[in-house]
Design an enzyme around this catalytic site. Structure first.
Site, PDB file in Angstrom:
ATOM      1  N   LYS A  93       0.858  -1.186   0.000  1.00 58.31           N
ATOM      2  CA  LYS A  93       0.000   0.000   0.000  1.00 58.31           C
ATOM      3  C   LYS A  93       0.891   1.232   0.000  1.00 58.31           C
ATOM      4  O   LYS A  93       1.659   1.457   0.932  1.00 58.31           O
ATOM      5  CB  LYS A  93      -0.900  -0.019   1.233  1.00 58.31           C
ATOM      6  N   LYS A 121      -2.216  -1.693  -3.845  1.00 59.69           N
ATOM      7  CA  LYS A 121      -3.037  -0.489  -3.778  1.00 59.69           C
ATOM      8  C   LYS A 121      -2.163   0.747  -3.928  1.00 59.69           C
ATOM      9  O   LYS A 121      -1.121   0.810  -3.267  1.00 59.69           O
ATOM     10  CB  LYS A 121      -3.732  -0.483  -2.424  1.00 59.69           C
TER      11      LYS A 121
HETATM   12  C1  PBG Z   1      -7.467   3.328   5.602  1.00 61.87           C
HETATM   13  C2  PBG Z   1      -7.700   3.217   4.160  1.00 61.87           C
HETATM   14  C3  PBG Z   1      -7.483   4.180   3.162  1.00 61.87           C
HETATM   15  C4  PBG Z   1      -7.946   3.629   1.993  1.00 61.87           C
HETATM   16  C5  PBG Z   1      -8.402   2.345   2.277  1.00 61.87           C
HETATM   17  N1  PBG Z   1      -8.223   2.104   3.615  1.00 61.87           N
HETATM   18  C6  PBG Z   1      -7.011   5.586   3.236  1.00 61.87           C
HETATM   19  C7  PBG Z   1      -5.668   5.931   3.636  1.00 61.87           C
HETATM   20  O1  PBG Z   1      -4.768   5.098   3.768  1.00 61.87           O
HETATM   21  O2  PBG Z   1      -5.515   7.128   3.881  1.00 61.87           O
HETATM   22  C8  PBG Z   1      -7.951   4.333   0.671  1.00 61.87           C
HETATM   23  C9  PBG Z   1      -9.008   3.903  -0.255  1.00 61.87           C
HETATM   24  C10 PBG Z   1      -9.331   4.836  -1.331  1.00 61.87           C
HETATM   25  O3  PBG Z   1      -8.697   5.876  -1.567  1.00 61.87           O
HETATM   26  O4  PBG Z   1     -10.305   4.534  -2.029  1.00 61.87           O
HETATM   27  N2  PBG Z   1      -6.199   2.963   6.018  1.00 61.87           N
HETATM   28 ZN    ZN Z   2      -5.841   3.679   8.111  1.00 65.15          ZN
END
Ligand code: PBG
Ligand code: ZN
Length: 343
Positions: free
Chosen positions: A196, A249
């Site tokens: 991520k 992601k």
């Molecule tokens: C929470 C989370 C996030 C997303 C999914 N779970 C946001 C982040 O890390 O700030 C992002 C999903 C999206 O942008 O559609 N940790």
């Molecule tokens: Zn988070």
């Protein structure tokens, strides 16, 4: 012998011939539909930066799930927006928390017909919006990972079919596996957000989830987008910690990572087409600059072609609908397979 004897166009002559030779299949069953459930919502509240996306109430989320199921979608991923945010993220593991209530309601109504995935993180529940416990301006690792274990257990207790840790804390999968097993949830799989990136594409999500960090950014836990090998390291670590499935992601800009991951690991790989991707496509479509159904089909098919087993996308319902129509499905889907509902 090359041209004029070799002619690739021979295989592209008719729609049926092209259909016969398509390598990649995209169907509604490959899609996971993300849903936001807000404690304060009594009716759906539109998210300004994500046209078509809402902060749902429990009632309206049940309607969304029913619609998705009728379209052949088999899984939803839930994000909670609690009323109360505090340093210990207590609303994240409260048995009456918004996500626990929503999970229970969906499982009561739809049983095993719909896979309920719960996002396991703290950022929607901490007042500072970071994905872990903060002390002296730092996001602590091990206490946060342990707290994530507690959150996962509460989600499993509410009936979640899969828990999906997204905090990027080291060892979070190991903590969660251990705590789930101790609590008798050894049968509940973990879908780890393994690779991520600290992406700018999450901005609209943070409006929807009300989870923008109040100070700093997520660069000390999410990955630096300059790096490729590091993603594989994260993925391998999570698989070693017994992640049952993993996730890459975002999707857009990260298909090199996705393809490489799919070629490397032997667990299912999902990709999250995140909020900013959705909003980019929506904005261009609203301007009339891109054809929304066609660009969406092309993109989702590309993610499958890169190797994704499943795709988390806010466009899941739209895509499932477009897949029922030969004109927008691009001959991709056999007509008898497009309707996922039972009747
Ligand atoms: C929470 C989370 C996030 C997303 C999914 N779970 C946001 C982040 O890390 O700030 C992002 C999903 C999206 O942008 O559609 N940790
Ligand atoms: Zn988070």
């Amino acid at each position: 012998m090359t041209f004029p004897f070799t002619r690739p166009r021979r295989l592209r002559r008719t729609p049926a011939l092209r259909s016969l030779l398509q390598e990649t299949i995209l169907q509604p069953r490959h899609l996971v539909y993300p849903l936001f459930v807000a404690e304060k919502s009594t009716e759906p509240v539109p998210v300004a930066s994500m046209p078509g996306v809402f902060q749902h109430s429990i009632d309206s989320v049940l309607n969304e799930v029913a619609d998705a199921l009728k379209l052949g979608i088999k899984a939803v991923i839930l994000f909670g927006v609690p009323d109360e945010k505090n340093p210990e993220a207590t609303a994240a593991f409260d048995e009456h928390g918004i996500i626990q209530q929503a999970t229970k309601a969906i499982k009561e109504r739809f049983g095993d017909d719909m896979v309920v995935i719960t996002d396991t993180c703290l950022c929607e529940y901490t007042h500072h919006g970071h994905c872990g416990i903060v002390m002296g301006g730092h996001v602590l690792n091990d206490p946060s990972a342990e707290l994530l274990g507690k959150v996962a257990v509460s989600q499993a207790a509410a009936g979640a079919d899969i828990v999906a840790p997204s905090a990027m804390m080291d060892g979070q999968v190991a903590y969660i596996r251990d705590m789930l097993d101790d609590a008798g949830y050894e049968h509940i799989p973990i879908m780890a957000y393994s690779a991520k990136y600290a992406s700018n594409l999450y901005a609209p999500f943070r409006d929807a989830a009300e989870s923008t960090p109040s100070f700093g950014n997520r660069a000390t836990y999410q990955m630096d987008w300059h790096n490729r090998r590091e993603a594989l390291r994260e993925v391998v670590l999570d698989v070693t910690e017994c992640a049952d499935m993993i996730m890459v992601k975002p999707g857009l800009f990260y298909q090199d990572i996705l393809a490489q991951t799919c070629d490397t690991v032997d667990v299912p790989v999902f990709v999250y087409s995140v909020s900013g991707e959705y909003s980019l496509f929506k904005a261009a479509a609203q301007q009339g600059w891109l054809d929304e159904p066609l660009i969406t089909m092309e993109y989702l098919t590309a993610l499958r072609r890169a190797g994704a087993d499943g795709i988390i996308t806010y466009a899941a319902k739209d895509a499932a609908r477009w897949l029922q129509d030969e004109a927008t499905a691009g001959g991709n889907v056999p007509p008898d397979n497009t309707h996922g509902d039972k009747e």
